[in-house]
Design a protein around this motif. Structure first.
Motif, PDB file in Angstrom:
ATOM      1  N   GLY A 175      30.420 -31.463  30.395  1.00 59.57           N
ATOM      2  CA  GLY A 175      31.325 -32.409  29.779  1.00 59.57           C
ATOM      3  C   GLY A 175      32.784 -32.174  30.114  1.00 59.57           C
ATOM      4  N   ASN A 176      33.076 -31.052  30.757  1.00 65.26           N
ATOM      5  CA  ASN A 176      34.454 -30.771  31.161  1.00 65.26           C
ATOM      6  C   ASN A 176      34.894 -31.711  32.273  1.00 65.26           C
ATOM      7  N   ALA A 177      36.205 -31.667  32.560  1.00 65.25           N
ATOM      8  CA  ALA A 177      36.781 -32.516  33.617  1.00 65.25           C
ATOM      9  C   ALA A 177      37.073 -31.692  34.864  1.00 65.25           C
ATOM     10  N   ILE A 178      37.018 -32.373  36.006  1.00 60.76           N
ATOM     11  CA  ILE A 178      37.270 -31.760  37.317  1.00 60.76           C
ATOM     12  C   ILE A 178      38.368 -32.557  38.011  1.00 60.76           C
ATOM     13  N   VAL A 179      39.274 -31.841  38.699  1.00 61.18           N
ATOM     14  CA  VAL A 179      40.297 -32.483  39.530  1.00 61.18           C
ATOM     15  C   VAL A 179      40.066 -32.112  40.991  1.00 61.18           C
ATOM     16  N   LEU A 180      40.094 -33.136  41.856  1.00 64.18           N
ATOM     17  CA  LEU A 180      40.064 -32.941  43.301  1.00 64.18           C
ATOM     18  C   LEU A 180      41.433 -33.289  43.861  1.00 64.18           C
ATOM     19  N   ILE A 181      41.896 -32.494  44.818  1.00 63.79           N
ATOM     20  CA  ILE A 181      43.229 -32.642  45.409  1.00 63.79           C
ATOM     21  C   ILE A 181      43.073 -32.892  46.904  1.00 63.79           C
TER      22      ILE A 181
END
Length: 724
Positions: A175-181
């Protein structure tokens, strides 16, 4: 050459998993859901643009040269990956916004990274709000093709390594969030740009993250027999000599002076991994027995025996070569073993590096089947020789070597009764280990191959009802996912029933249930000595001294035999001790204690004085030599059904009572030698038929039983109907 070999082995694992079928697990598509979840950061002035209606990679402006370099951040919320999940094919999908902007046909090469955070926050209008975020070690390069059509969709290369690194962090939660750069690749700089849709530009066309993932099934097993680990001497004076009963395993020298190099082999049985299952992780863990030279460098090579179902190790003098002669896997892994500082340690320092490539090669063999055995071989690293050794426990028990495998398994495993089992009890309940994504099960069962569908259910066990004795049955379990249409067809298993509907094998349950009692013999008087808890049971004398005649007593508890039940067969199976004595015949007499129930052997008790004894006695004559640590026909008594029948026919006998047997020398045909069995190894085999129902499920007296529980029982053998 040595380093290259290790690298190639690791590549094998990557290739094997990259080619795996996505149907092995689950999928999820997560789209940008808010304006603060995609953003651009201008590198020239650190300015953030969170409300842009488009996202340009990797420059804001086209031209020659391009100007206003920027990085793009994409945040995906509600990642449905539990800790331990294995990420397979994963990509981002973006939609073309414009194709007529200057620079949109020139090459664009970017690098995609992840933010190394447990729950990445949304983007805010602070300087450097993207580049200030810590990034993953894993990076993926993407040469973005030329865009020629608006609203077309493009998918990135596989990003599973980035996502895996993020969710493998301690503390990760589903349920956590992920960031892609996404930034320019400075080793292959972009000369153009690509303009994609953002959430503000068109919410339904915002970037999407596609996940294919699975939950690995964990399989663990330990050494099961004394002959399942061994050492082979590599010293020229004893080259190829085997030590298969050593109490320890030295890696990779026998002595502290490094003058006696050796191979170590460990064999693990009944590996419940179906053929071609992707192996995500595997290791072996030892327990420290001694700390001899435990701080000096030890560098090992680990390989597997390339065999579908390798045999246990066998002994022999120089020239035997029972480890080195075994064919090896192509996969080979180096393990630089940390220091072993404390006796009894069994942790990270005693755990090998990941040996998944070796296990993968073994289960990928044509003909591999779940339930086979595998062998691992440990040797010194010739490219980086050891200066010390590591001393681990050998043999069976909780201190023996432990094999841990994590695999993506898409079919039911661990059948009970085991595949190919014989003598299965009538009325047995079938059970299996389901797959994580299975919601319901289609159970097939019958005497034909393939069997017929008999049940569609949620439970992971099935009671087939009354079945016939001495008959082979086939069964199969297909796991069905929650969508009701995705079916994981299982293997077809089989078993053959015996002639009984009660438990047939009962082992010694406690060290007070077997022992040795000295008795008078010839001119030697009874010295009153008796022993319980000995590591062996010697028949008919103690310590290779013929004057120390003794009786071995065996007590078997909780015998599930009804009073007066017909006994058609019975025997005791021993496992031989390490001794292999020979030189003359061994002749023994077996009798029983004729009481309805009997207690454990008492401390200091001359238990052979218990009485009365059974009238029935059985002679065990000319007993063959026994093979160390093995339970074979040679160490099995003759039929003792007459003794058991006399005991269970007594008034007062009841199911659950204990039986005691005595084994002594045959006074009329005295032994000239000895036989030694491992203590607590004896198993009493008594197949019994019963005319009344048994084995109720739920068990008699069970509490907190769910209200919708199905009632099952093992029917009496003569029953044709049942009054419930």
């Amino acid at each position: 050459m040595c380093k290259k070999l290790i690298y190639l082995c690791m590549c094998m694992l990557v290739l094997a998993l990259a080619g795996s079928n996505a149907a092995l697990g689950e999928t999820a598509d997560i789209q940008i859901a808010a304006g603060t979840d995609d953003a651009e950061q201008h590198l020239g002035d650190a300015r953030m643009d969170i409300g842009s209606t488009d996202l340009e990679f990797a420059y804001e402006d086209g031209g020659d040269p391009t100007t206003d370099e920027q990085v793009v951040g994409l945040r995906f919320v509600g990642i449905p990956l539990d800790p331990g999940a294995f990420v397979m094919d994963t990509y981002i999908e973006i939609e073309v916004d414009k194709v007529d902007k200057e620079g949109s046909q020139a090459p664009v090469n970017v690098i995609i990274e992840g933010q190394l955070a447990l729950d990445a926050s949304e983007f805010v209008d602070d300087a450097n709000n993207i580049t200030d975020r810590p990034t993953t070690t894993a990076k993926v390069m993407w040469s973005i093709p030329e865009w020629t059509e608006e609203s077309a969709k493009f998918q990135s290369p596989d990003l599973s390594s980035i996502i895996q690194e993020i969710i493998d962090q301690e503390g990760w939660t589903s349920g956590n969030a992920i960031v892609l750069i996404i930034r320019d690749d400075k080793d292959n700089p972009s000369t153009g740009l690509r303009e994609a849709e953002s959430f503000e530009g068109e919410a339904g066309a915002a970037a999407l993250l596609h996940l294919d993932y699975a939950i690995p099934v964990i399989f663990e097993t330990r050494i099961a027999d004394e002959l399942d680990d061994a050492e082979e001497d590599l010293n020229p004076s004893k080259l190829g000599e085997m030590d298969e009963t050593s109490s320890d395993l030295e890696l990779a020298y026998e002595d502290d002076n490094m003058g006696d190099p050796q191979l170590v082999g460990v064999r693990f049985r009944e590996i419940a991994i179906p053929a071609n299952s992707p192996i995500t992780e595997a290791w072996v863990r030892f327990q420290v027995k001694e700390t001899r030279s435990g701080t000096l460098p030890v560098n090992l090579i680990i390989e597997g025996q390339l065999d579908l179902n390798p045999d246990a190790f066998s002994g022999g003098g120089p020239g035997t070569f029972n480890i080195s002669s075994r064919p090896r896997t192509v996969a080979s892994i180096q393990w630089s073993v940390p220091s072993w500082e404390n006796v009894g340690d069994s942790g990270a320092a005693q755990t090998t590096v990941n040996i998944a490539p070796i296990i993968q090669e073994l289960v990928n063999q044509d003909g591999w089947a779940s339930g086979n055995a595998l062998v691992l071989i440990f040797s010194d690293d010739p490219c980086n020789p050891s200066e010390g050794l590591r001393n681990a426990h050998a043999g069976v028990g909780n201190d023996s070597a432990l094999l841990h495998i994590e695999a993506i398994i898409d079919i039911a495993t661990n059948p009970e009764p085991a595949n190919g089992a014989v003598g299965v009890l009538l009325g047995s309940t079938l059970s299996w280990k389901p797959i994580p994504v299975g919601a319901t099960r289609e159970v097939y069962f019958g005497t034909t191959n393939p069997p017929a569908l008999v049940s569609v259910q949620e439970g992971t066990s099935y009671y087939p009802g009354p079945i016939d004795p001495n008959t082979t049955y086939y069964w199969q379990v297909d796991e069905v996912e929650a969508d009701g249409t995705t079916v994981h067809a299982g293997d077809i298993w089989s078993f053959t029933t015996g002639l009984s509907n009660l438990r047939t094998d009962t082992g010694i349950a406690d060290e007070n249930d077997d022992g040795e009692d000295h008795i008078a013999h010839g001119d030697a008087v009874d010295d009153g000595a008796e022993s319980r808890g000995s590591s062996d049971l010697e028949m008919p004398w103690d310590n290779d001294e013929p004057d120390l005649r003794q009786v071995v007593g065996l007590r078997f508890r909780d015998m599930p035999i009804p009073q007066g039940a017909p006994i058609t067969e019975a025997y005791v199976q021993f496992t031989a001790d390490n001794e292999n004595l020979d030189g003359g015949p061994v002749n023994l007499i077996i009798s029983g204690l004729l009481v309805p129930d009997t207690g454990a052997l008492g401390g200091g008790e001359n238990f052979f004085e218990r009485g009365p004894k059974t009238v029935a006695e059985v002679a065990w004559t000319d007993i063959p030599e026994w093979t160390s640590s093995q339970a074979t026909a040679a160490s099995r008594t003759p039929d003792i059904s007459s003794i058991i029948q006399e005991i269970v026919n007594q008034d007062g006998w009841a199911p659950g009572n204990a039986i005691m047997l005595f084994i002594r020398d045959d006074e009329t045909n005295p032994s000239a030698d000895n036989r030694s069995a491992l203590s607590m190894s004896a198993v009493l085999h008594v197949p019994v038929s019963n005319s009344v129902p048994t084995q109720p499920s739920p068990a008699n007296g069970a509490e907190e039983v769910p209200v919708d529980t199905m009632l099952n029982w093992c029917p009496g053998l003569d029953a044709v109907s049942h009054e419930v």
